[in-house]
Design a protein around this motif. Structure first.
Motif, mmCIF file in Angstrom:
data_model
loop_
_atom_site.group_PDB
_atom_site.id
_atom_site.type_symbol
_atom_site.label_atom_id
_atom_site.label_comp_id
_atom_site.label_asym_id
_atom_site.label_seq_id
_atom_site.Cartn_x
_atom_site.Cartn_y
_atom_site.Cartn_z
ATOM 1 N N TYR A 61 -34.814 -18.707 32.070
ATOM 2 C CA TYR A 61 -36.044 -19.668 31.721
ATOM 3 C C TYR A 61 -36.198 -20.720 32.906
ATOM 4 O O TYR A 61 -37.114 -20.984 32.875
ATOM 5 C CB TYR A 61 -35.614 -20.434 30.436
ATOM 6 N N ASN A 62 -34.960 -21.136 33.734
ATOM 7 C CA ASN A 62 -35.159 -21.973 34.698
ATOM 8 C C ASN A 62 -35.976 -23.396 34.009
ATOM 9 O O ASN A 62 -36.894 -23.717 34.867
ATOM 10 C CB ASN A 62 -35.959 -21.213 35.846
ATOM 11 N N LYS A 63 -35.308 -23.957 33.156
ATOM 12 C CA LYS A 63 -35.945 -25.058 32.833
ATOM 13 C C LYS A 63 -35.065 -26.376 33.348
ATOM 14 O O LYS A 63 -33.894 -26.016 33.264
ATOM 15 C CB LYS A 63 -36.245 -25.118 31.415
ATOM 16 N N SER A 64 -35.623 -27.513 33.377
ATOM 17 C CA SER A 64 -34.870 -28.634 33.803
ATOM 18 C C SER A 64 -34.906 -29.667 32.989
ATOM 19 O O SER A 64 -33.892 -30.689 32.829
ATOM 20 C CB SER A 64 -35.423 -29.208 35.362
ATOM 21 N N ASP A 65 -36.038 -30.043 32.248
ATOM 22 C CA ASP A 65 -36.034 -30.829 31.022
ATOM 23 C C ASP A 65 -35.165 -30.476 30.172
ATOM 24 O O ASP A 65 -34.897 -29.544 29.458
ATOM 25 C CB ASP A 65 -37.443 -31.079 30.460
ATOM 26 N N PRO A 66 -34.128 -31.508 29.669
ATOM 27 C CA PRO A 66 -33.197 -31.362 28.586
ATOM 28 C C PRO A 66 -33.951 -30.920 27.231
ATOM 29 O O PRO A 66 -33.083 -29.950 26.771
ATOM 30 C CB PRO A 66 -32.676 -32.761 28.188
ATOM 31 N N TYR A 67 -34.914 -31.199 26.785
ATOM 32 C CA TYR A 67 -35.497 -30.492 25.589
ATOM 33 C C TYR A 67 -35.796 -28.993 25.937
ATOM 34 O O TYR A 67 -35.709 -28.322 24.790
ATOM 35 C CB TYR A 67 -36.828 -31.350 25.244
ATOM 36 N N LEU A 68 -36.447 -28.840 27.058
ATOM 37 C CA LEU A 68 -36.939 -27.503 27.195
ATOM 38 C C LEU A 68 -35.544 -26.437 27.247
ATOM 39 O O LEU A 68 -35.787 -25.416 27.048
ATOM 40 C CB LEU A 68 -37.708 -27.472 28.408
ATOM 41 N N VAL A 69 -34.672 -26.921 27.973
ATOM 42 C CA VAL A 69 -33.246 -26.420 28.211
ATOM 43 C C VAL A 69 -32.599 -26.030 26.731
ATOM 44 O O VAL A 69 -32.397 -25.016 26.624
ATOM 45 C CB VAL A 69 -32.273 -27.223 28.959
ATOM 46 N N TRP A 70 -32.703 -27.006 25.977
ATOM 47 C CA TRP A 70 -31.880 -26.939 24.410
ATOM 48 C C TRP A 70 -33.091 -25.745 23.880
ATOM 49 O O TRP A 70 -32.677 -25.060 23.257
ATOM 50 C CB TRP A 70 -32.283 -28.102 23.783
ATOM 51 N N ALA A 71 -34.068 -26.000 24.010
ATOM 52 C CA ALA A 71 -35.048 -24.848 23.503
ATOM 53 C C ALA A 71 -34.906 -23.461 23.984
ATOM 54 O O ALA A 71 -34.954 -22.423 22.988
ATOM 55 C CB ALA A 71 -36.668 -25.255 23.564
ATOM 56 N N ALA A 72 -34.619 -23.454 25.362
ATOM 57 C CA ALA A 72 -34.483 -21.851 25.884
ATOM 58 C C ALA A 72 -32.989 -21.556 25.177
ATOM 59 O O ALA A 72 -33.011 -20.253 24.955
ATOM 60 C CB ALA A 72 -34.501 -22.298 27.492
ATOM 61 N N GLU A 73 -32.100 -22.324 25.348
ATOM 62 C CA GLU A 73 -30.865 -21.887 24.834
ATOM 63 C C GLU A 73 -30.960 -21.433 23.451
ATOM 64 O O GLU A 73 -30.268 -20.579 22.992
ATOM 65 C CB GLU A 73 -29.765 -22.885 24.883
ATOM 66 N N ALA A 74 -31.425 -22.169 22.633
ATOM 67 C CA ALA A 74 -31.774 -21.697 21.035
ATOM 68 C C ALA A 74 -32.577 -20.370 20.941
ATOM 69 O O ALA A 74 -32.019 -19.493 20.338
ATOM 70 C CB ALA A 74 -32.706 -22.898 20.334
ATOM 71 N N ASN A 75 -33.462 -20.092 21.898
ATOM 72 C CA ASN A 75 -34.088 -18.832 21.700
ATOM 73 C C ASN A 75 -33.096 -17.688 22.130
ATOM 74 O O ASN A 75 -33.240 -16.548 21.603
ATOM 75 C CB ASN A 75 -35.381 -19.013 22.644
ATOM 76 N N VAL A 76 -32.386 -18.096 23.134
ATOM 77 C CA VAL A 76 -31.588 -17.023 23.917
ATOM 78 C C VAL A 76 -30.458 -16.768 22.789
ATOM 79 O O VAL A 76 -30.127 -15.536 22.419
ATOM 80 C CB VAL A 76 -30.880 -17.457 24.999
ATOM 81 N N GLU A 77 -29.848 -17.627 22.085
ATOM 82 C CA GLU A 77 -28.884 -17.553 21.131
ATOM 83 C C GLU A 77 -29.452 -16.622 19.837
ATOM 84 O O GLU A 77 -28.806 -15.744 19.392
ATOM 85 C CB GLU A 77 -28.335 -18.782 20.489
ATOM 86 N N ALA A 78 -30.848 -16.727 19.512
ATOM 87 C CA ALA A 78 -31.366 -16.209 18.540
ATOM 88 C C ALA A 78 -31.663 -14.483 18.764
ATOM 89 O O ALA A 78 -31.217 -13.722 17.874
ATOM 90 C CB ALA A 78 -32.707 -16.859 18.107
ATOM 91 N N HIS A 79 -31.818 -14.404 20.175
ATOM 92 C CA HIS A 79 -31.983 -12.945 20.492
ATOM 93 C C HIS A 79 -30.727 -12.566 20.631
ATOM 94 O O HIS A 79 -30.678 -11.024 20.217
ATOM 95 C CB HIS A 79 -32.478 -13.258 22.057
ATOM 96 N N LEU A 80 -29.542 -13.079 20.786
ATOM 97 C CA LEU A 80 -28.478 -12.279 20.855
ATOM 98 C C LEU A 80 -27.762 -12.098 19.725
ATOM 99 O O LEU A 80 -27.189 -10.973 19.447
ATOM 100 C CB LEU A 80 -27.270 -13.255 21.776
ATOM 101 N N HIS A 81 -28.124 -12.848 18.643
ATOM 102 C CA HIS A 81 -27.667 -12.691 17.306
ATOM 103 C C HIS A 81 -28.343 -11.383 16.542
ATOM 104 O O HIS A 81 -27.732 -10.552 16.047
ATOM 105 C CB HIS A 81 -27.923 -14.026 16.453
ATOM 106 N N LYS A 82 -29.773 -11.297 17.246
ATOM 107 C CA LYS A 82 -30.358 -10.012 16.576
ATOM 108 C C LYS A 82 -29.811 -9.065 17.250
ATOM 109 O O LYS A 82 -29.482 -7.777 16.746
ATOM 110 C CB LYS A 82 -32.091 -10.240 17.085
ATOM 111 N N LEU A 83 -29.378 -9.032 18.728
ATOM 112 C CA LEU A 83 -28.760 -7.691 19.379
ATOM 113 C C LEU A 83 -27.413 -7.595 18.672
ATOM 114 O O LEU A 83 -27.143 -6.296 18.596
ATOM 115 C CB LEU A 83 -28.770 -8.167 20.731
ATOM 116 N N ARG A 84 -26.664 -8.436 18.449
ATOM 117 C CA ARG A 84 -25.273 -8.385 17.944
ATOM 118 C C ARG A 84 -25.476 -7.590 16.687
ATOM 119 O O ARG A 84 -24.651 -6.746 16.179
ATOM 120 C CB ARG A 84 -24.725 -9.872 17.573
#
Length: 282
Positions: A244-267
């Motif tokens: 995602y390469n985000k620097s704003d803390p809110y956008l970093v948080w959103a990117a990490e939330a989406n990554v975690e959701a994708h990982l849970h689906k893959l798990r």
């Protein structure tokens, strides 16, 4: 409604900052007021819709509790023919004013049978296919476990499931990426020509846009899985930083939330495994 411009690089739609404390027509029998809670997550603010029906007027998604002036507007707008309050999902930027609005108006609240909010208990619990004053309930979990859309046939009130200005955050444990992707696919089987979302401008001709949203989620998931196969074991934070390469803390948080959701689906699909804070492909 303000003029909508198209961003050619992202294909998202933008609009000028709206006038506050007024309802503006967006479709026949439907007006929109925008709450004063602009942010990186809410765009110009939460859209509240006033929907005229043969059974009276309904308000959809009252907005955040901190906007007292918005509450006064809603009470004034609903007073003549008020019939009910509709909620797409429990997130506080949509339902925060719910308790105060119900107390002031005395109107019944309609929400999903899976409603996850704690502000009050809904008067009418809705399931897939129910009809309220000519509005069909469409169950679309994913962004939230209790998310529903409402269809008038010519219009779909799409809440936060599909927004024209940005893609939705899917954050566990209440959000679920598999449910979100499945709900996007379900909308592609429907025929509403106009979406009115919970934030940002209206979305005409929504099918190509929804197809792109779905394709982007699939590509992102493939990128995450490919990265795990390439690097072995790594963290959610590192995946989000690289992809995602985000620097704003809110956008970093959103990117990490989406990554975690994708990982849970893959798990859940047996493709990846979690080891503490680290994830790896199977």
């Amino acid at each position: 409604m303000t003029e909508v411009q198209k961003n050619s690089s992202t294909r998202f739609l933008t609009e000028d900052a709206p006038q506050r404390l007024t309802f503006s027509p967006v479709a026949p029998g439907i007006s929109r007021a925008v709450a004063n809670n602009a942010s990186l997550m809410t765009y110009h603010g939460t859209n509240t819709y006033l929907i005229e029906t043969a059974d009276g007027d309904f308000l959809l998604d009252p907005g955040p509790v901190e906007d007292e002036a918005h509450l006064e507007l809603l009470c004034e707008a609903i007073a003549p023919r008020g019939a009910g309050i509709l909620i797409t999902h429990h997130h506080i930027d949509h339902s925060g004013l719910l308790g105060l609005l119900k107390k002031r108006s005395g109107l019944p609240v309609y929400a999903s049978e899976h409603y996850a909010g704690d502000i009050l208990i809904a008067d009418k619990l809705l399931k897939e296919g129910d009809v309220v004053a000519g509005l069909e309930v469409v169950f679309t979990p994913g962004h939230a476990s209790d998310h529903i859309c409402f269809s008038r046939g010519d219009v779909l009130f799409s809440g936060d499931h599909v927004m024209a200005w940005n893609s939705s955050i899917v954050r566990g444990p209440d959000g679920n990426m598999k449910a979100y992707v499945d709900s996007l696919s379900r909308l592609l089987a429907r025929s509403e020509p106009l979406y009115l979302p919970g934030h940002g401008p209206a979305l005409p001709d929504p099918h190509p846009y929804v197809e792109r949203l779905l394709g982007n989620r699939v590509r992102r998931e493939n990128d995450i899985f490919a990265m795990l196969q390439r690097v072995g074991e790594t963290t959610i934070q590192e995946i989000a930083r690289v992809l995602y390469n985000k620097s704003d803390p809110y956008l970093v948080w959103a990117a990490e939330a989406n990554v975690e959701a994708h990982l849970h689906k893959l798990r859940d699909e047996g493709k990846v495994r979690q080891n503490g804070d680290n994830w790896r492909s199977v």
